[in-house]
Motif scaffolding. Structure first.
Motif, PDB file in Angstrom:
ATOM      1  N   ASP A   1     -20.634 -26.966  12.373  1.00 22.95           N
ATOM      2  CA  ASP A   1     -19.655 -27.245  13.433  1.00 22.95           C
ATOM      3  C   ASP A   1     -18.567 -28.226  12.978  1.00 22.95           C
ATOM      4  O   ASP A   1     -17.780 -28.703  13.811  1.00 22.95           O
ATOM      5  CB  ASP A   1     -20.357 -27.814  14.670  1.00 22.95           C
TER       6      ASP A   1
ATOM      7  N   THR B   1     -14.963 -26.890  13.783  1.00 20.26           N
ATOM      8  CA  THR B   1     -14.707 -26.922  15.228  1.00 20.26           C
ATOM      9  C   THR B   1     -14.496 -28.355  15.703  1.00 20.26           C
ATOM     10  O   THR B   1     -13.593 -28.629  16.508  1.00 20.26           O
ATOM     11  CB  THR B   1     -15.891 -26.290  15.985  1.00 20.26           C
TER      12      THR B   1
ATOM     13  N   GLY C   1     -24.525 -30.162  15.035  1.00 23.17           N
ATOM     14  CA  GLY C   1     -23.995 -29.316  13.971  1.00 23.17           C
ATOM     15  C   GLY C   1     -23.056 -30.008  13.015  1.00 23.17           C
ATOM     16  O   GLY C   1     -22.428 -29.358  12.161  1.00 23.17           O
TER      17      GLY C   1
END
Length: 356
Positions: free
Chosen positions: A61, A64, A131
């Motif tokens: 992640d 993101t 993440g």
């Protein structure tokens, strides 16, 4: 007690004049701001950037997370690319400006300003989730910049060849048995590289660069160099009262939005900002210092964010925010220099561009 980089001892021995900069003992100059400035414009200078913060974000992640917390589009970056971006507050103003390097599909390296490192870590850490892992590698990894028209040849002579590295890209290699990263970014308006190396090897690199002809340079000339190149400095052109649109940094904005502060920033992109950052060239050799009032027909309309007597141009220059309607190249304003109104012309930024 202020922090000290891994190069403090060798720089103090060189006669570096140390000052407290964002909680760090850093050299403001060695031989003098003027000769150091000229060395970077004409030959090569070496800077210790160990005070800057260096973070690594790892995990599925990570991308993101960064596209949420940095306003620049990052998803189309290839491994080996570097991008300038800004971390914003919810109101669209700037928490910090950063350099993001993509190390792999799920790994990024982020350089933050020395005075904002703890703030950015505090802002980001609670938002990481499962993440993403964030590592603060500021102590273990040193950062040295070699800048100037002769910097690439000097580096090549040391076995650190930057040939083939595009602007805002990096290459990982080795030097004398240790891993190094050559990152072609810079903050002076000149060519060269920022070199990331293990802290215990930084002194060997520093000494080798100076022995090869680079001049030791301090933060004083780094400021005059970046001002000539109109590169913003946090606490001057960027802060919690300024948006990236006002600062003219629209290239660093993800036009798809999705980042913190996007509502304000996207509205300014559409409607225009209320004020803009301008360049001012003084009509006299009176230096416009930070905080000096900028006036239009005698009425205050802004304040100087940075100013100096440019060693390269031999002119007094400065930057300031003024209402967007006044931010027209060729317009004349005045700057209150210790009670005297000195005329200044609005000129295009940057003040200086290196010959190509």
């Amino acid at each position: 007690m202020p922090n000290r980089t891994s190069l403090y001892t060798v720089q103090a021995a060189l006669g570096g004049k140390m000052i407290d900069f964002s909680g760090w003992d850093m050299p403001v100059q060695f031989s003098g701001i003027l000769p150091e400035h000229r060395a970077v414009r004409t030959a090569a200078g070496a800077f210790d950037l160990g005070h800057m913060g260096r973070l690594r974000l790892i995990g599925p992640d990570a991308l993101t997370f960064l596209e949420r917390h940095v306003c620049r589009k990052l998803s189309d970056m290839r491994a080996g690319q570097v991008r300038y971006g800004l971390a914003l507050a919810a109101d669209g103003t700037v928490e910090d400006d950063v350099l993001v390097s993509r190390e792999g599909d799920a790994q990024f390296h982020v350089v933050v300003n020395a005075g904002n490192r703890e703030k950015i870590i505090a802002l980001w850490k609670p938002k990481l989730g499962t993440g993403v892992v964030m590592q603060d590698i500021s102590v273990e990894q040193a950062m040295v910049a070699i800048q100037g028209p002769k910097a690439p040849a000097l580096l090549a002579g040391l076995g650190l060849d930057t040939t083939g590295i595009a602007n805002y890209a990096f290459r990982d290699t080795s030097w004398h048995g240790t891993d190094v990263r050559l990152s072609r970014t810079g903050y002076t308006g000149e060519d060269g590289a920022e070199i990331f190396i293990a802290a215990e090897s930084a002194e060997e690199l520093w000494n080798a660069a100076l022995a090869a002809g680079a001049l030791a340079c301090g933060l004083g000339c780094r400021d005059t160099l970046r001002l000539e190149a109109a590169m913003p400095l946090y606490g001057h052109e960027l802060d919690r009262a300024t948006t990236p649109v006002e600062a003219g940094l629209t290239f660093a904005i993800n036009k798809s939005g999705g980042f913190i502060g996007a509502d304000v920033v996207m509205k300014q992109l559409k409607d225009g900002p209320p004020r803009k950052l301008i360049g001012l060239r003084m009509r006299e050799r009176r230096v416009p210092r930070q905080g000096y009032a900028v006036l239009n027909n005698g009425a205050p309309v802004g304040a100087i964010t940075s100013g100096t007597l440019s060693p390269t141009l031999d002119q007094a220059i400065g930057m300031a925010y003024v209402p967007a309607a006044l931010a027209v190249n060729g317009n004349t304003l005045t700057v209150d220099v210790r009670g005297q109104q000195v005329p200044a012309e609005i000129v295009p930024l940057p003040f200086y561009k290196r010959p190509r």
